[in-house]
Write a protein that holds these residues in place. Sequence first.
Motif, PDB file in Angstrom:
ATOM      1  N   ALA A 277       0.948  -1.447   0.033  1.00 44.74           N
ATOM      2  CA  ALA A 277       0.139   0.095  -0.076  1.00 44.74           C
ATOM      3  C   ALA A 277       1.015   1.088   0.167  1.00 44.74           C
ATOM      4  O   ALA A 277       0.385   2.251  -0.710  1.00 44.74           O
ATOM      5  CB  ALA A 277      -0.976  -0.044   1.296  1.00 44.74           C
ATOM      6  N   PHE A 278       1.955   1.198   0.896  1.00 46.55           N
ATOM      7  CA  PHE A 278       2.875   2.525   0.800  1.00 46.55           C
ATOM      8  C   PHE A 278       3.963   2.608   0.137  1.00 46.55           C
ATOM      9  O   PHE A 278       4.645   3.672   0.224  1.00 46.55           O
ATOM     10  CB  PHE A 278       2.989   2.468   2.382  1.00 46.55           C
ATOM     11  N   LEU A 279       4.537   1.502  -0.200  1.00 45.63           N
ATOM     12  CA  LEU A 279       5.861   1.512  -1.188  1.00 45.63           C
ATOM     13  C   LEU A 279       5.691   2.188  -2.590  1.00 45.63           C
ATOM     14  O   LEU A 279       4.465   2.139  -3.038  1.00 45.63           O
ATOM     15  CB  LEU A 279       6.596   0.211  -1.131  1.00 45.63           C
TER      16      LEU A 279
ATOM     17  N   THR B 132      -8.728 -19.316   4.269  1.00 46.65           N
ATOM     18  CA  THR B 132      -9.217 -17.905   4.162  1.00 46.65           C
ATOM     19  C   THR B 132      -8.326 -16.892   3.312  1.00 46.65           C
ATOM     20  O   THR B 132      -8.710 -15.842   3.223  1.00 46.65           O
ATOM     21  CB  THR B 132      -9.308 -17.241   5.603  1.00 46.65           C
ATOM     22  N   SER B 133      -7.189 -17.522   2.884  1.00 44.23           N
ATOM     23  CA  SER B 133      -5.952 -16.565   2.285  1.00 44.23           C
ATOM     24  C   SER B 133      -6.924 -16.068   0.879  1.00 44.23           C
ATOM     25  O   SER B 133      -7.350 -16.843   0.145  1.00 44.23           O
ATOM     26  CB  SER B 133      -5.125 -17.398   1.838  1.00 44.23           C
ATOM     27  N   VAL B 134      -6.271 -14.962   0.517  1.00 42.41           N
ATOM     28  CA  VAL B 134      -6.862 -14.119  -0.586  1.00 42.41           C
ATOM     29  C   VAL B 134      -5.804 -14.407  -1.744  1.00 42.41           C
ATOM     30  O   VAL B 134      -4.710 -14.145  -1.518  1.00 42.41           O
ATOM     31  CB  VAL B 134      -6.966 -12.707  -0.379  1.00 42.41           C
TER      32      VAL B 134
ATOM     33  N   LEU C  97      -7.191  -8.677  -4.043  1.00 45.86           N
ATOM     34  CA  LEU C  97      -5.987  -8.318  -3.270  1.00 45.86           C
ATOM     35  C   LEU C  97      -5.743  -6.765  -3.681  1.00 45.86           C
ATOM     36  O   LEU C  97      -5.461  -5.887  -2.769  1.00 45.86           O
ATOM     37  CB  LEU C  97      -4.773  -8.766  -3.500  1.00 45.86           C
ATOM     38  N   ARG C  98      -5.866  -6.475  -4.880  1.00 42.85           N
ATOM     39  CA  ARG C  98      -5.680  -5.048  -5.246  1.00 42.85           C
ATOM     40  C   ARG C  98      -6.672  -4.138  -4.235  1.00 42.85           C
ATOM     41  O   ARG C  98      -6.558  -2.634  -3.914  1.00 42.85           O
ATOM     42  CB  ARG C  98      -5.978  -4.745  -6.627  1.00 42.85           C
ATOM     43  N   ARG C  99      -7.835  -4.413  -4.249  1.00 39.85           N
ATOM     44  CA  ARG C  99      -9.022  -3.698  -3.539  1.00 39.85           C
ATOM     45  C   ARG C  99      -8.566  -3.488  -2.220  1.00 39.85           C
ATOM     46  O   ARG C  99      -8.650  -2.534  -1.428  1.00 39.85           O
ATOM     47  CB  ARG C  99     -10.331  -4.472  -3.462  1.00 39.85           C
ATOM     48  N   ILE C 100      -8.187  -4.830  -1.461  1.00 36.78           N
ATOM     49  CA  ILE C 100      -7.641  -4.731  -0.066  1.00 36.78           C
ATOM     50  C   ILE C 100      -6.525  -3.679   0.070  1.00 36.78           C
ATOM     51  O   ILE C 100      -6.439  -3.073   1.157  1.00 36.78           O
ATOM     52  CB  ILE C 100      -7.293  -6.071   0.467  1.00 36.78           C
TER      53      ILE C 100
ATOM     54  N   GLY D 150      -4.908   3.358   6.657  1.00 38.94           N
ATOM     55  CA  GLY D 150      -3.708   3.296   7.331  1.00 38.94           C
ATOM     56  C   GLY D 150      -3.143   2.353   8.040  1.00 38.94           C
ATOM     57  O   GLY D 150      -2.161   2.497   8.676  1.00 38.94           O
ATOM     58  N   PHE D 151      -3.956   1.136   7.760  1.00 44.68           N
ATOM     59  CA  PHE D 151      -3.716  -0.063   8.611  1.00 44.68           C
ATOM     60  C   PHE D 151      -4.231  -1.205   7.656  1.00 44.68           C
ATOM     61  O   PHE D 151      -5.154  -1.085   6.795  1.00 44.68           O
ATOM     62  CB  PHE D 151      -3.762   0.087  10.021  1.00 44.68           C
ATOM     63  N   ALA D 152      -3.571  -2.405   7.885  1.00 43.43           N
ATOM     64  CA  ALA D 152      -4.005  -3.608   7.339  1.00 43.43           C
ATOM     65  C   ALA D 152      -4.559  -4.562   8.443  1.00 43.43           C
ATOM     66  O   ALA D 152      -3.927  -4.773   9.496  1.00 43.43           O
ATOM     67  CB  ALA D 152      -2.980  -4.101   6.333  1.00 43.43           C
ATOM     68  N   VAL D 153      -5.597  -5.585   7.836  1.00 47.57           N
ATOM     69  CA  VAL D 153      -6.030  -6.485   8.852  1.00 47.57           C
ATOM     70  C   VAL D 153      -5.897  -7.650   8.122  1.00 47.57           C
ATOM     71  O   VAL D 153      -6.352  -7.760   7.083  1.00 47.57           O
ATOM     72  CB  VAL D 153      -7.255  -6.111   9.660  1.00 47.57           C
ATOM     73  N   THR D 154      -5.679  -9.005   8.775  1.00 47.88           N
ATOM     74  CA  THR D 154      -5.846 -10.292   8.216  1.00 47.88           C
ATOM     75  C   THR D 154      -6.450 -11.166   9.463  1.00 47.88           C
ATOM     76  O   THR D 154      -6.201 -11.044  10.334  1.00 47.88           O
ATOM     77  CB  THR D 154      -4.520 -10.642   7.645  1.00 47.88           C
TER      78      THR D 154
END
Length: 265
Positions: free
Chosen positions: A158-160, A180-182, A188-191, A199-203
């Motif tokens: 997301a941030f690089l 449950t792996s995407v 994945l692009r939407r996530i 500003g953060f990610a959740v799995t």
Amino acid sequence: MDGGFTPSEQRGGPRSVARVLDLVARLAAVPEGLTLAALASAMGAPKTSLLGLLRGLAAEGYAVQQEARWRLGPEAVGLARAILSAAGDGDLTAAARPSLESLASAVGETAMLAVLAPDRRAMVYADKVESRTALRFAATVGDARPIHCTASGRVMLAFLPPPWPAEFLRTARLTALSPTSVTDRRALRRIVAETREQGFAVTLGEATEGVAGLAAPIFGARGEVVAAIVLAGPIARVEPRLPLLSRRVREAAAQISRRLGHRPS
């Protein structure tokens, strides 16, 4: 906001020092520089008073004026490097350790520092502070985790800066590590887009069944993402607290970023 300087400030009192530090911090946050009018508006101070401070900084090499904009000078950059070196905060793990400890203690889950592997094919744990609870996520420093199904990896995507994130999302093998792996590229692009926005990610159980992960980006002095702080624990314990934990993770990431010299504009 205060509309001017008090007599003690004009004589170089404590509040005057605070004003100078505030001025330097605002210049550090905007590398392209700020006009005198913009600084006066942001600080609620008369332009004439600020101009005196800026000229004093410029005389010692801590500020420069170019095309009506004020920027930090070479002496300020040298001082920043000296401070980081003396404090040991130029080292990413040293800068992150206090926040890892306080985060793990505050929320009762395992906190980790994750960096992108040199070949950009995985995330690697550079440091950890494990939860003290009997049921916890046990991490090992040096362990590698897949980018596509980890919260820290999605933070990197997301941030690089380009072109690597787009290339990865187009060409990488998205292998499922759990039910449950995407593995769908569009999903994945939407996530990744959502991660950048919030500003953060959740799995939830994607890399390890039953384990939830949250991650937020850590930025260096130049504004580049250099790592991610990760919080991991059992889904049953983490999921009900996602709003609280996501806020705590972002706060910890901001603390570490600031120690590394990051000053967001």
